[in-house]
Design a protein around this motif. Structure first.
Motif, PDB file in Angstrom:
ATOM      1  N   SER A 104     -29.801  21.709 -10.113  1.00 20.91           N
ATOM      2  CA  SER A 104     -29.036  20.728  -9.334  1.00 20.91           C
ATOM      3  C   SER A 104     -29.900  20.105  -8.235  1.00 20.91           C
ATOM      4  CB  SER A 104     -27.788  21.356  -8.727  1.00 20.91           C
ATOM      5  OG  SER A 104     -28.132  22.374  -7.807  1.00 20.91           O
ATOM      6  N   GLU A 105     -30.773  20.896  -7.602  1.00 20.40           N
ATOM      7  CA  GLU A 105     -31.698  20.341  -6.608  1.00 20.40           C
ATOM      8  C   GLU A 105     -32.674  19.394  -7.286  1.00 20.40           C
ATOM      9  OE1 GLU A 105     -32.220  23.812  -3.272  1.00 20.40           O
ATOM     10  OE2 GLU A 105     -33.274  24.071  -5.166  1.00 20.40           O
ATOM     11  N   ASN A 106     -33.146  19.796  -8.455  1.00 18.87           N
ATOM     12  CA  ASN A 106     -34.076  18.977  -9.218  1.00 18.87           C
ATOM     13  C   ASN A 106     -33.494  17.585  -9.450  1.00 18.87           C
ATOM     14  OD1 ASN A 106     -36.616  18.972 -10.329  1.00 18.87           O
ATOM     15  ND2 ASN A 106     -36.116  20.363 -11.980  1.00 18.87           N
ATOM     16  N   ASP A 107     -32.257  17.538  -9.912  1.00 15.93           N
ATOM     17  CA  ASP A 107     -31.614  16.256 -10.212  1.00 15.93           C
ATOM     18  C   ASP A 107     -31.350  15.444  -8.944  1.00 15.93           C
ATOM     19  OD1 ASP A 107     -31.603  16.945 -12.880  1.00 15.93           O
ATOM     20  OD2 ASP A 107     -29.531  17.662 -12.855  1.00 15.93           O
ATOM     21  N   GLU A 108     -31.003  16.130  -7.874  1.00 15.09           N
ATOM     22  CA  GLU A 108     -30.543  15.444  -6.679  1.00 15.09           C
ATOM     23  C   GLU A 108     -31.668  14.948  -5.768  1.00 15.09           C
ATOM     24  OE1 GLU A 108     -26.823  16.060  -3.645  1.00 15.09           O
ATOM     25  OE2 GLU A 108     -27.584  17.766  -4.757  1.00 15.09           O
ATOM     26  N   ILE A 109     -32.760  15.708  -5.634  1.00 15.01           N
ATOM     27  CA  ILE A 109     -33.757  15.335  -4.619  1.00 15.01           C
ATOM     28  C   ILE A 109     -35.206  15.307  -5.096  1.00 15.01           C
ATOM     29  CG2 ILE A 109     -32.366  16.046  -2.660  1.00 15.01           C
ATOM     30  CD1 ILE A 109     -33.875  18.637  -2.627  1.00 15.01           C
ATOM     31  N   LEU A 110     -35.436  15.524  -6.364  1.00 16.03           N
ATOM     32  CA  LEU A 110     -36.816  15.529  -6.850  1.00 16.03           C
ATOM     33  C   LEU A 110     -37.530  14.221  -6.531  1.00 16.03           C
ATOM     34  CD1 LEU A 110     -39.051  17.029  -8.328  1.00 16.03           C
ATOM     35  CD2 LEU A 110     -38.172  16.080 -10.457  1.00 16.03           C
ATOM     36  N   ASP A 111     -36.862  13.099  -6.674  1.00 15.53           N
ATOM     37  CA  ASP A 111     -37.499  11.811  -6.386  1.00 15.53           C
ATOM     38  C   ASP A 111     -37.910  11.685  -4.917  1.00 15.53           C
ATOM     39  OD1 ASP A 111     -37.309  11.013  -9.019  1.00 15.53           O
ATOM     40  OD2 ASP A 111     -35.434   9.905  -8.725  1.00 15.53           O
ATOM     41  N   SER A 112     -37.241  12.395  -4.023  1.00 19.22           N
ATOM     42  CA  SER A 112     -37.620  12.383  -2.604  1.00 19.22           C
ATOM     43  C   SER A 112     -38.825  13.282  -2.337  1.00 19.22           C
ATOM     44  CB  SER A 112     -36.454  12.875  -1.736  1.00 19.22           C
ATOM     45  OG  SER A 112     -35.353  12.035  -1.864  1.00 19.22           O
TER      46      SER A 112
END
Length: 125
Positions: A104-112
């Motif tokens: 869920s962290e991967n999907d939510e903030i990886l681009d940041s």
């Protein structure tokens, strides 16, 4: 294996620097740790450093339109940048950074997170 809290931090850091095979496990050393050279060649971040649940951050969250993106993520990115910075202290330092994230962290903030990294990750899902 050395653990933050077992001894005074300056003693732990000294032991860590003197023996390249030593592992230093720490929770609070996101900033202020300066260990140039081969002793520190691998940084493992087991949990993203989001802000604590305390009255100051709770107050900031209450006045935000999007508390996660306006309060939590910027704080986490700053701390993460500081943690990654522990690895490269001189022009000859090198090493690897491992950041463990939930799906869920991967999907939510990886681009940041990706723009903070000194080089493009070799592998990530």
């Amino acid at each position: 294996m050395l653990f933050e809290g077992d001894k005074e931090i300056s003693h732990l850091v000294s032991q860590f620097q003197e023996n390249e095979e030593t592992v230093l496990c720490a929770y609070h050393l996101w900033e202020g740790l300066d260990i140039p050279g081969p002793s520190l060649s691998n940084v493992m971040i087991a949990e993203l450093p989001f802000p604590p649940k305390d009255p100051v951050f709770d107050a900031k969250r209450k006045v935000s339109v999007n508390p996660f993106n306006e309060v939590d993520v910027p704080y986490m990115l700053l701390r993460l940048k500081q943690g990654i910075g522990r690895l490269i202290r001189t022009s000859t330092d090198k090493g690897t950074i491992h950041i463990w994230m939930s799906p869920s962290e991967n999907d939510e903030i990886l681009d940041s997170i990706l723009p903070l990294l000194p080089v493009k990750p070799a592998f990530y899902k």
